[in-house]
Write an enzyme that holds these catalytic residues in place. Structure first.
Site, mmCIF file in Angstrom:
data_model
loop_
_atom_site.group_PDB
_atom_site.id
_atom_site.type_symbol
_atom_site.label_atom_id
_atom_site.label_comp_id
_atom_site.label_asym_id
_atom_site.label_seq_id
_atom_site.Cartn_x
_atom_site.Cartn_y
_atom_site.Cartn_z
ATOM 1 N N ASP A 166 24.209 43.688 46.088
ATOM 2 C CA ASP A 166 24.562 42.721 47.135
ATOM 3 C C ASP A 166 23.342 41.960 47.663
ATOM 4 O O ASP A 166 23.482 41.108 48.553
ATOM 5 C CB ASP A 166 25.251 43.442 48.299
ATOM 6 C CG ASP A 166 26.614 43.990 47.879
ATOM 7 O OD1 ASP A 166 27.226 43.421 46.952
ATOM 8 O OD2 ASP A 166 27.051 44.994 48.469
ATOM 9 N N ARG A 193 34.971 53.876 53.921
ATOM 10 C CA ARG A 193 35.239 55.260 53.483
ATOM 11 C C ARG A 193 35.529 56.175 54.664
ATOM 12 O O ARG A 193 36.338 57.106 54.553
ATOM 13 C CB ARG A 193 34.054 55.779 52.663
ATOM 14 C CG ARG A 193 34.021 55.131 51.261
ATOM 15 C CD ARG A 193 32.632 54.961 50.758
ATOM 16 N NE ARG A 193 32.567 54.507 49.380
ATOM 17 C CZ ARG A 193 32.466 53.227 48.995
ATOM 18 N NH1 ARG A 193 32.464 52.257 49.888
ATOM 19 N NH2 ARG A 193 32.377 52.918 47.718
ATOM 20 N N ARG A 210 28.312 34.373 42.696
ATOM 21 C CA ARG A 210 27.033 34.337 43.426
ATOM 22 C C ARG A 210 25.882 33.813 42.591
ATOM 23 O O ARG A 210 24.947 33.217 43.137
ATOM 24 C CB ARG A 210 26.679 35.744 43.912
ATOM 25 C CG ARG A 210 27.161 35.977 45.288
ATOM 26 C CD ARG A 210 26.667 37.261 45.906
ATOM 27 N NE ARG A 210 27.493 37.474 47.083
ATOM 28 C CZ ARG A 210 27.760 38.646 47.603
ATOM 29 N NH1 ARG A 210 27.258 39.746 47.070
ATOM 30 N NH2 ARG A 210 28.509 38.730 48.686
ATOM 31 N N GLY A 255 36.959 42.919 48.886
ATOM 32 C CA GLY A 255 37.182 43.569 47.595
ATOM 33 C C GLY A 255 37.127 45.087 47.738
ATOM 34 O O GLY A 255 37.925 45.807 47.135
HETATM 35 C C1 S3P Z 1 30.815 48.391 47.196
HETATM 36 C C2 S3P Z 1 30.450 48.309 45.866
HETATM 37 C C3 S3P Z 1 29.875 47.094 45.254
HETATM 38 C C4 S3P Z 1 29.365 46.118 46.302
HETATM 39 C C5 S3P Z 1 30.331 45.939 47.447
HETATM 40 C C6 S3P Z 1 30.596 47.264 48.124
HETATM 41 C C7 S3P Z 1 31.425 49.617 47.696
HETATM 42 O O1 S3P Z 1 30.885 46.447 44.500
HETATM 43 O O2 S3P Z 1 29.080 44.879 45.722
HETATM 44 O O3 S3P Z 1 29.831 45.031 48.414
HETATM 45 O O4 S3P Z 1 31.518 49.796 48.933
HETATM 46 O O5 S3P Z 1 31.816 50.465 46.874
HETATM 47 P P1 S3P Z 1 31.250 46.871 42.977
HETATM 48 O O6 S3P Z 1 31.877 48.202 42.978
HETATM 49 O O7 S3P Z 1 32.202 45.804 42.529
HETATM 50 O O8 S3P Z 1 29.947 46.831 42.247
#
Ligand code: S3P
Length: 432
Positions: free
Chosen positions: A315, A27, A346, A94
């Site tokens: 996580d 961010r 997981r 992701g």
């Molecule tokens: C994250 C949100 C989570 C988390 C990921 C980081 C983020 O995922 O598992 O490691 O930085 O917004 P989800 O939004 O899929 O729950």
């Protein structure tokens, strides 16, 4: 593949810091790119996931320089990114991908994203569905998988969207798209998820409000550069902390850890299990709560972890499962459906790894039950390209009778560069 073998450790001791928070680091780069002028980021996580986000921004015209340990981001202002040449490679991340899809959806150019074998299997429709409502178009592989091409809209419409899944990534993708849409974009979430995007948008001076699960951003504002300090990642701190809880005689302090209440479900759970764990020197920076965490070896007992807590520790289940394997009695973890779509499935990876190490474990579609034992045999574990599976099982090796070998330690660099050295500095015996 580079295997890691973790041998039984004597007591762990020392004072450490862990790398910067992954969520806040992504961010920091993205929002600094949308401010005007040169922002400074201190404590940025220099893991592969975050570096891929920085590289993608550079390809869209953002000048980013590292000076000593400080990262300088020359922000281009809201909506100021330019069309990238070639495909943006997001590696294993992701978060980087979904947040960037949001930003690109309301820039009037075309961009394409791809990732590694793990990321290319992860669902993107959850982010794409709301982003289409702004007017963007998407081309994906069957089922909404990467590679994805975004045809960003030149005339974005602000939207209101209720999240069907508890996901900070989807929430943030919509808010980032809303930055360059005229008027007010609203996201409604039933379950609170990490709010780093909201806190940092506010810190930069964007007009954002958040009340009762309704978050509203006013788009097309101009804000100026900031100095950002990224605190340590509570999801990374969890590994040495659980190690100290299960290796007899240990006592460690992890300094400067983010303790945002939307991230501390693991710590609540460990305390319920009987962990001697304390937040010291609690302070605040740019809206984020920070503490030093002191922890000593503890006799843990199994607990029932409610589904309602899952978002605040999403996580942390791999490492909680390791604590549970060393606790007396059963630990039942509920509401784990989202674990199926992380860097690996997981839920299955944890259950499989525990089984290979001789721990009694059972799973359903969305829950996991681990029965603790005094003696854990150890064994060989598959990481399935998942950094947190690799680290969690390296910690289990510190207490098992025979070593634990994980098939590949390389993915650890996505979130926790220096993990092996740091654990060995505390007294661990992990060989790579
Ligand atoms: C994250 C949100 C989570 C988390 C990921 C980081 C983020 O995922 O598992 O490691 O930085 O917004 P989800 O939004 O899929 O729950």
């Amino acid at each position: 593949m580079k295997p890691l073998t973790s041998h039984r450790a004597k007591k762990l001791s020392g004072e450490i810091t862990v790398p910067g928070d992954k969520s806040i680091s992504h961010r920091a780069l993205l929002l600094a790119s949308q401010a005007i002028g040169k922002s400074e980021i201190h404590g940025l996580l220099e893991g592969e996931d975050v570096i891929n986000t920085a590289k993608a921004l550079e390809k869209m015209g953002v000048l980013i320089k590292k000076k000593g340990r400080v990262w300088e981001v020359n922000g281009v202002g809201t909506g100021g990114l330019s069309e990238p040449e070639g495909i943006l490679y997001m590696g294993n991340s992701g978060t980087g991908t979904r947040l960037m899809l949001g930003l690109c959806a309301t820039h009037g150019f075309t961009s394409s994203f791809s990732g590694d074998a793990s990321l290319n299997k992860r669902p993107m429709l959850r982010a794409i569905t709301p982003l289409k409502k702004f007017g963007a178009e998407f081309i994906t592989r069957e089922g909404g998988l990467l590679p994805v091409t975004v045809i960003g809209t030149k005339n974005p419409m602000p939207i209101s969207y209720e999240l069907p899944v508890a996901s900070a990534q989807v929430k943030s993708a919509v808010l980032l798209a809303g930055l360059n849409a005229p008027g007010k974009t609203t996201v409604i979430e039933k379950t609170p998820t990490r709010d780093h995007t909201e806190l940092m948008m506010k810190y930069f001076g964007f007009d954002i409000s958040s009340r009762g699960g309704k978050i509203t951003i006013t788009g097309q504002a101009e804000v100026s550069r900031k100095k950002i300090t990224v605190p340590g990642d509570p999801s990374s701190a969890a590994f040495p902390i659980v190690a100290a809880l299960i290796v007899p005689g240990s006592e460690i302090i992890v300094k400067n850890v983010c303790i945002n209440p939307a991230r501390t479900g693991l710590y609540t759970t460990l305390k319920e299990m009987g962990a001697r764990l304390e937040f010291l020197n609690i302070r605040e920076n740019a809206g984020e709560k920070i503490a030093d965490i002191a922890v000593s070896y503890s006799q843990l007992s199994g607990v029932r972890v409610p589904a309602g807590r899952a978002a605040s520790m999403i996580d942390e289940y791999p490492i909680l499962a390791i604590a549970a394997a060393c606790a007396s009695g059963k630990t039942v973890m509920l509401g784990l459906e989202e674990l199926r779509v992380k860097e690996s499935d997981r839920l299955s990876a944890i259950a499989e790894g525990l089984k290979y190490c001789g721990v009694e474990v059972s799973k359903t579609e969305n829950s996991l039950t681990v029965t603790g034992a005094k003696k854990i045999p150890g064994g060989q574990v598959k990481t399935h390209m998942d950094h947190r599976i690799a680290m969690a099982f390296a910690i289990l090796g510190m207490v098992s009778e025979k070593p634990v070998t994980v098939d590949d330690g390389q993915m650890i660099n996505t979130s926790f560069p220096g993990f092996v050295e740091l654990m060995n500095g505390l007294g661990g015996r992990i060989e790579s």
